[in-house]
Write a protein that holds these residues in place. Structure first.
Motif, short mmCIF file in Angstrom:
data_model
loop_
_atom_site.label_atom_id
_atom_site.label_comp_id
_atom_site.label_asym_id
_atom_site.label_seq_id
_atom_site.Cartn_x
_atom_site.Cartn_y
_atom_site.Cartn_z
N THR A 257 0.83 -1.20 0.00
CA THR A 257 0.00 0.00 0.00
C THR A 257 0.86 1.25 0.00
O THR A 257 0.69 2.13 -0.84
CB THR A 257 -0.92 0.01 1.24
OG1 THR A 257 -1.70 -1.19 1.22
CG2 THR A 257 -1.83 1.21 1.23
N ARG B 76 3.84 0.81 -3.11
CA ARG B 76 3.39 0.53 -4.47
C ARG B 76 1.97 1.02 -4.77
O ARG B 76 1.50 0.88 -5.89
CB ARG B 76 3.50 -0.98 -4.76
CG ARG B 76 4.94 -1.42 -4.87
CD ARG B 76 5.09 -2.92 -4.99
NE ARG B 76 5.03 -3.58 -3.68
CZ ARG B 76 6.05 -3.66 -2.85
NH1 ARG B 76 7.21 -3.15 -3.17
NH2 ARG B 76 5.93 -4.27 -1.68
N GLY B 77 1.30 1.55 -3.76
CA GLY B 77 -0.02 2.14 -3.99
C GLY B 77 -1.12 1.13 -4.30
O GLY B 77 -2.10 1.46 -4.95
N ILE B 78 -0.96 -0.11 -3.84
CA ILE B 78 -1.99 -1.14 -4.06
C ILE B 78 -2.88 -1.18 -2.82
O ILE B 78 -2.42 -1.56 -1.75
CB ILE B 78 -1.35 -2.52 -4.33
CG1 ILE B 78 -0.43 -2.42 -5.54
CG2 ILE B 78 -2.41 -3.58 -4.52
CD1 ILE B 78 0.49 -3.61 -5.71
#
Lengths: 170, 256
Positions: free
Chosen positions: A64, A67-69
């Protein structure tokens, strides 16, 4: 003077007695009482979650932040959303309060967590939820993934589908 | 005493053993490689890469001619979005955006602008961070990973824009999308939680500015030539603050 029993035998007897006492004392110790979460089951099988939740959360954390997932099921927000309890005035109780989902177990095993010095320990109040807290809208993605996780695990471990979710010491 | 085998090795036996060993090695490598290759051979679709991608570079274009002196709607919008509440100590309160009023000494031209993290391409805060907690995402957003931030404040010193704040006091009532805590450094995140959620991409400051009918803040993808922000930047000269530092900032200003 000769001893009554050979020293080796007496040592074994002592060890046996000690082990028996130890087992009795463990059996007598009450385990942490953990409040039940919402829905039928967690993002994965209960036993799997008990042993691996910390790794799942750390993995999700890096995904999160770096990597912004954000739509994966093992996020701390999801943990809090499902496992938070309400008090007599129907207000959320922090999950890190004594006897609540996180603190219940962690204080029992004397493991200090500092997740909630930064993270919200109660769900966001403006989120879609019912007042009584019983009506739960399941996350479809999460449910699909959880069944993918839990079904083979349950088969492999030979677990009963209706295993109670109250915690017992392993 | 150790019994030693003094007989010379039988050449036929050793050759057979070697052949057996190589056969087993071959079988083992097939067994290991097969599961990895099977999905590729069966034509299974590879899931697209999720999350931040270097195909985008997010940024802001701030038109200082539209920004009104004395208005702090963007600051309030930002603080509300991220659960930043004053502790009563103005000197140490977190400040993700601050309003600056400028005056040209020669022409006496006045302008007002919001100053926040400029999301530099070559960010000094990332350079100096001893733990790697200060980092730049693939899509150009500069962030602090508070899990690894040790609160040394090197980045606060290094930032030419004074964009970073150290959190001195315990924090409570955090938003679930904006974890904040004592002992770490924080700054504008360009509302990454909104960027990642897709759909509602405008950051809180831009929304607040538009709500105030100023529309001075434009958010968008700098690497997409068709985006509004890229078109606006092509049309007029968008300046970097402290362009002499050659940081290639993601936040640019018009009419500075």
């Amino acid at each position: 003077m000769r001893p009554v029993l050979p020293s080796r035998v007496s040592h074994y007897l002592l060890l046996l007695a000690g082990l028996t006492l130890g087992c009795l004392s463990i059996a007598g110790e009450p385990g942490p009482v953990i409040p039940k979460g919402k829905g039928d089951q967690c993002a994965a099988e209960t036993d799997y979650m008990r042993r691996n939740h910390m790794d799942l959360i750390v993995h999700q954390r890096d995904d999160t932040v770096i990597r912004g997932i954000r739509d994966e099921p093992f996020s701390l927000v999801e943990c809090v959303d499902c496992h938070v309890q309400r008090d007599a005035e129907n207000k959320h109780i922090r999950v890190d309060e004594e006897g609540q989902f996180c603190a219940g177990c962690h204080s029992f095993v004397a493991a200090k967590i500092d997740c909630f010095s930064c993270h919200a320990a109660v769900p966001d109040t403006n989120q879609e939820e019912s007042v009584d807290g019983n009506h739960w809208i399941p996350n479809k993605r999460l449910m699909a993934l959880s069944s993918r996780f839990s079904a083979p695990l349950k088969r492999a471990l030979g677990h009963d589908q209706n295993e109670p979710r109250t915690a017992k010491p392993d | 005493m150790i019994k030693m085998n003094l007989e010379p090795p039988n050449p036929t036996n050793s050759l057979a053993a070697r052949r057996r060993f190589l056969q087993r090695l071959g079988l083992l490598s097939v067994a290991v490689a097969a599961p990895a290759l099977l999905p590729a051979l069966s034509g299974a679709t590879i899931t697209p890469v999720k999350g931040a991608s270097n195909k985008h570079r997010w940024g802001l274009l701030i038109d200082t001619s539209k920004c009104v002196s004395g208005c702090d709607a963007c600051v309030r919008g930002c603080h509300e979005e991220h659960g930043i509440n004053g502790t009563g100590n103005d000197h140490t309160d977190a400040q993700w955006i601050r309003k600056i009023d400028l005056q040209d000494d020669l022409t006496a031209k006045q302008s007002s602008l919001p100053m926040m993290c400029q999301h530099c391409d070559s960010a000094p805060c990332v350079d100096v961070c001893p733990t790697g907690a200060s980092f730049k995402r693939a899509d150009g957003v500069v962030l602090v990973n508070k899990h690894t931030c040790i609160g040394c404040r090197y980045c606060v010193m290094a930032c030419p824009y004074k964009a970073r704040s150290f959190i001195h006091e315990p924090v409570s009532n955090q938003k679930s999308w904006a974890p904040r805590g004592q002992g770490t450094v924080e700054s504008c995140t360009l509302c990454v939680h909104r960027i990642d959620a897709e759909g509602e991409q405008q950051p809180a400051c831009a929304v607040a500015c538009t709500d105030e009918a100023h529309s001075a803040i434009l958010f968008g993808d700098l690497s997409d030539p068709q985006s509004d922000i890229a078109k606006a930047m092509n049309k007029r000269h968008a300046q970097e603050v402290r362009s002499d530092l050659e940081l290639n900032t993601g936040v640019r200003y018009l009419n500075l």
